[in-house]
Structures are given as structure tokens and as C-alpha cells.
Design a protein around this motif. Structure first.
Motif, short mmCIF file in Angstrom:
data_model
loop_
_atom_site.label_atom_id
_atom_site.label_comp_id
_atom_site.label_asym_id
_atom_site.label_seq_id
_atom_site.Cartn_x
_atom_site.Cartn_y
_atom_site.Cartn_z
N ARG A 160 0.84 -1.20 0.00
CA ARG A 160 0.00 0.00 0.00
C ARG A 160 0.88 1.26 0.00
N THR A 166 -2.29 -0.54 -4.33
CA THR A 166 -3.40 0.39 -4.45
C THR A 166 -4.01 0.31 -5.85
N THR A 172 1.00 5.57 -0.96
CA THR A 172 0.22 6.13 0.13
C THR A 172 1.15 6.89 1.05
N ARG A 176 -1.68 9.21 5.57
CA ARG A 176 -2.76 8.30 5.21
C ARG A 176 -2.40 6.86 5.58
#
Length: 442
Positions: A160, A166, A172, A176
């Protein structure tokens, strides 16, 4: 233009490796890149260089942590009589000892447990902030989580962070990622994910409570400045309130659906940025704090006494003074006299009180209910601020001029428009269709 490091370790060549010479070579390449005339680069080259430099920074940080951990393992600091490896690293890098100790902790955990994070960091695919988030989240895994489950969750979180996991393919960011990490076990075991999320949230909440503070400073120029830190929950609640209070908007529609341009709204002339509108919203929120129910007070601790002479009250020229010895304009005092948080004390020429409040200065609850049957919102055309947040303005004859607190002498206005009603730069006029609008005086 691009900047890249060697993909294969020089040790593969079978020759002794002198790391500092390789690092010095990389530094020389960066120095050469720094002499390039950036204004001559194409837009695509600029983007490629910035992206590659981020990877270089990550690779350099990963290498520095690895070398620092090796120095710690060998106790190199003892050779120079340092008090610890963290002090040794701090001296060499110009960082603080606390920062160096935090880096050593991350380096140790990467070497012992988190291979996926270590590998992505070494190849430049992770930023140091993302590495901290991943390692700290994994370190707080529930005790019943197996090493295999922790590794799987770590690999999912790394994907991620790098963008491989993603839908958009974009990485990311650390902010976040910290929220995503709360559910890093969701794809492995739902109950485990719930327990892990509870652990993270509990510790974050306790830490946020410990770090909560508010600092206010009187600037001495008619303004206050300050800083604060509050828990995430209260930050979201405050943000929602301020966003809703950022009305009125410059462009809106009246009750007939026609376009209305509010000349008094922030941003009409010269513009207003979001910090200004949020600041004005915070002031309105403060003015609407409850006036009853505070422990130990008949009213609230915010109720103040304002003193002004009769001529100032009638003409609007001059200044008034609060019982805290703060000076405010006469216009601001006249506006605040319409709200429940201020008690006006009018003085004659001999400075003797002529009127300590007026028994009917404020509109009663029954009168407000009557107004609510006529107005759902602020009375100004296009303003959607609800009636509950409006103040009743003595419109036809001002209270300061002896105006009565009657239904036919009042108009519900939101905080912003109430300030404009007492602003000498604007006139509040009623249109032929019954809507109220502001016009800038020329």
C-alpha cells in the motif's frame, strides 16, 4: 536528466569495498547535478529528477541506518569515548541524540524482523516516514498474532505504501498510511484486525490527550495569536463546525432562485483565503458559547462589562472598554450589545453610570420563536446560516439610539452579517420583494 545508484553491490566484483569512497562518488554526482541550469530542463526532466532524488534520499537513509547499526553492534562509540552509539551518530550527522536513538531502533527492528520493509527502503521505494509507520504499527500487533501473520500484514502494508497494492498505483503517504495501518490485519483475520485497531487507537488517543495544549498570546496590537494541539476526534469536530460557519458565500441564490452577489462576504474585493474565513468562523463560534450552565456562575465566565460614554454610544465615534481593560471600537460594542454575553454600562459626562444594562435590551425567547416562524435562516438574501445561529439586530432604530426591543424593530442576522450591519462601510437595505441585501457605501 536522471540520478541512479548502482543496482548490483560492488562486492560482486570480488574486490575490497570502501563504502565511503562509493558514497563520495555518489555525492560528486549529486554535486555535478546541482550545477545544471534547472531553467533549461524540460518539464518531464524536472519530474524525473525530483522522483529519482526521492529514491536516492531513501537509499541514502537506509544505508546510513544500516551503517549506524553495524557501528552499534561493534561498539565503535567506545573507541572515541562516546557515551553511546546515539551520541556518536548525533555528533557525525549534526542531529540530536534522540533522533539518532530513534533511527537506531528502526534499523535494529528492520534487521531483525521486517525484511519486506527493509528491502523496499533499501531500493528507494519507501520514504523514512513510511518506514516508521509500518514498523511502529507492526510492533503493536496483538500478542496472539503469529510471526507469519505479522509478516503477511507487513507485506500488505508495504504494498500500500509503495503503490503496488493500491488501485491507482500511487503510493500512500505517511499520514494516510498511519490510518490504513489500523486495519493491516483485515485481510488475514477479522478479529485480529479489530484487536490491533483497538490497540493503535487506544495508544494514539492516550498520546493525543497527553500532548493536548493551547497557547494564547496577547500581541498588544488588538489581536491574539496562538498554537494548539488537540486529539483527532476533536479536530474533526472543530473542522466540521468551522466549515459550516464559513458562510456566507459571495455567490448564492435568494429564495426566488435568482443569483445574489453578497458584497459584504469575505473575498468580494481583494479576496480572502481559507485561514481568514476559518479565523472569522472561530470568532463567531466563541461568541456563541453558552451563557448559562457554567459551574459556580450565575451566568458564564465569559460575560463581560463594557463601559462607554453616552456620546460614544450615540455617535459610534470613540472607544469602549471591557472590564478586563481591553479597548474595543464603539461599533463593536454596539454590535455586542445585541448579544447576551455583554452588559453595557453607559456613563454621563461626569463618568457616573446612566444605564447599567437595559431591562429589555435583548429579545426574549418568545420573540425569538416568533422570528423563527418568519425566518428559517439569516435574513440577508442568499445566506443559508440557520436561524438558531442568528442574533437579533435592532434594525429600524438602534438599541443605542433608544430603539425598543420589539418584533418590528428586529432582524435575525448571522454573526458575519451582524458585524456588517454595524460596519460603516455598508448599508443594509430591503428590496421591493422583501429580501435584505448589503450595499457598499461609496
Amino acid at each position: 536528466m536522471s540520478i541512479a545508484l548502482l543496482d548490483e553491490p560492488p562486492a560482486a566484483l570480488g574486490t575490497p569495498v570502501v563504502v565511503h569512497e562509493l558514497v563520495a562518488g555518489a555525492a560528486e554526482l549529486l554535486a555535478q547535478a546541482g550545477h545544471v541550469a534547472t531553467e533549461a530542463l524540460a518539464a518531464g526532466d524536472l519530474g524525473d529528477a525530483v522522483s529519482e532524488l526521492a529514491r536516492v534520499e531513501s537509499r541514502a537513509a537506509a544505508l546510513r541506518l544500516s551503517l549506524s547499526m553495524e557501528a552499534d553492534r561493534r561498539r565503535v562509540a567506545e573507541e572515541t569515548a562516546e557515551t553511546g552509539t546515539d551520541a556518536w551518530v548525533a555528533r557525525l550527522t549534526g542531529s540530536t541524540r534522540e533522533q539518532a536513538a530513534g533511527g537506531l531502533r528502526i534499523a535494529r527492528l528492520l534487521a531483525e524482523k521486517y525484511g519486506a520493509t527493509r528491502g523496499a527502503f533499501a531500493t528507494g521505494d519507501l520514504r523514512v516516514e513510511q518506514v516508521r509507520v509500518i514498523v511502529n504499527a507492526a510492533e503493536q500487533a496483538p500478542v496472539e498474532a503469529t510471526p507469519e501473520q505479522v509478516t503477511a500484514a507487513e507485506e500488505w502494508l508495504v504494498a500500500r505504501a509503495t503503490g503496488e497494492g493500491t488501485r491507482s498505483g500511487r503510493p500512500t503517504d505517511a499520514k494516510r498510511l498511519r490510518q490504513v495501518a489500523r486495519r493491516m490485519f483485515a485481510a488475514i483475520d477479522h478479529d485480529l484486525a479489530d484487536r490491533h485497531e483497538a490497540i493503535l487507537l487506544g495508544r494514539e488517543t492516550r498520546a493525543a490527550e497527553d500532548e493536548t495544549y493551547l497557547s494564547l498570546h496577547d500581541n498588544g496590537d488588538g489581536s491574539f495569536s496562538g498554537r494548539f494541539r488537540i486529539p483527532e476526534l476533536h479536530g474533526h469536530l472543530l473542522s466540521q463546525v468551522l466549515d459550516r460557519l464559513c458562510a456566507p458565500r459571495r455567490l448564492s441564490s435568494d429564495r426566488h432562485g435568482d443569483l445574489v452577489i453578497d458584497e459584504s462576504a469575505p473575498g468580494h474585493n481583494g479576496g480572502a483565503h481559507i485561514y481568514q474565513t476559518h479565523g472569522a468562523a472561530l470568532c463567531e463560534l466563541i461568541e456563541h458559547l453558552p451563557t448559562i450552565g457554567w459551574p459556580g456562575h450565575g451566568g458564564n465566565g465569559c460575560e463581560v462589562l463594557v463601559t462607554l460614554d453616552l456620546d460614544t454610544l450615540l455617535t459610534g465615534l470613540g472607544a469602549a472598554r471591557l472590564d478586563t481593560d481591553v479597548a474595543i471600537t464603539a461599533g463593536e460594542a454596539r454590535r455586542l450589545a445585541c448579544t447576551a454575553g455583554l452588559v453595557p454600562a453607559v456613563l454621563g459626562s461626569d463618568s457616573q453610570p446612566l444605564d447599567l444594562g437595559r431591562s429589555r435590551r435583548l429579545h426574549s425567547r418568545s420573540q425569538r420563536r416568533a422570528y423563527s416562524l418568519i425566518h428559517d435562516t439569516c435574513a440577508v438574501a442568499g445566506c443559508q446560516r440557520p436561524f438558531a445561529w442568528c442574533e437579533i439586530h435592532h434594525h429600524t432604530i438602534a438599541w443605542s439610539a433608544g430603539g425598543r426591543t420589539d418584533l418590528d424593530n428586529g432582524l435575525p442576522l448571522c454573526g458575519h452579517h451582524h458585524r456588517r450591519a454595524h460596519d460603516t462601510r455598508f448599508d443594509l437595505r430591503r428590496r421591493t420583494d422583501g429580501e435584505w441585501v448589503f450595499h457598499r457605501r461609496t
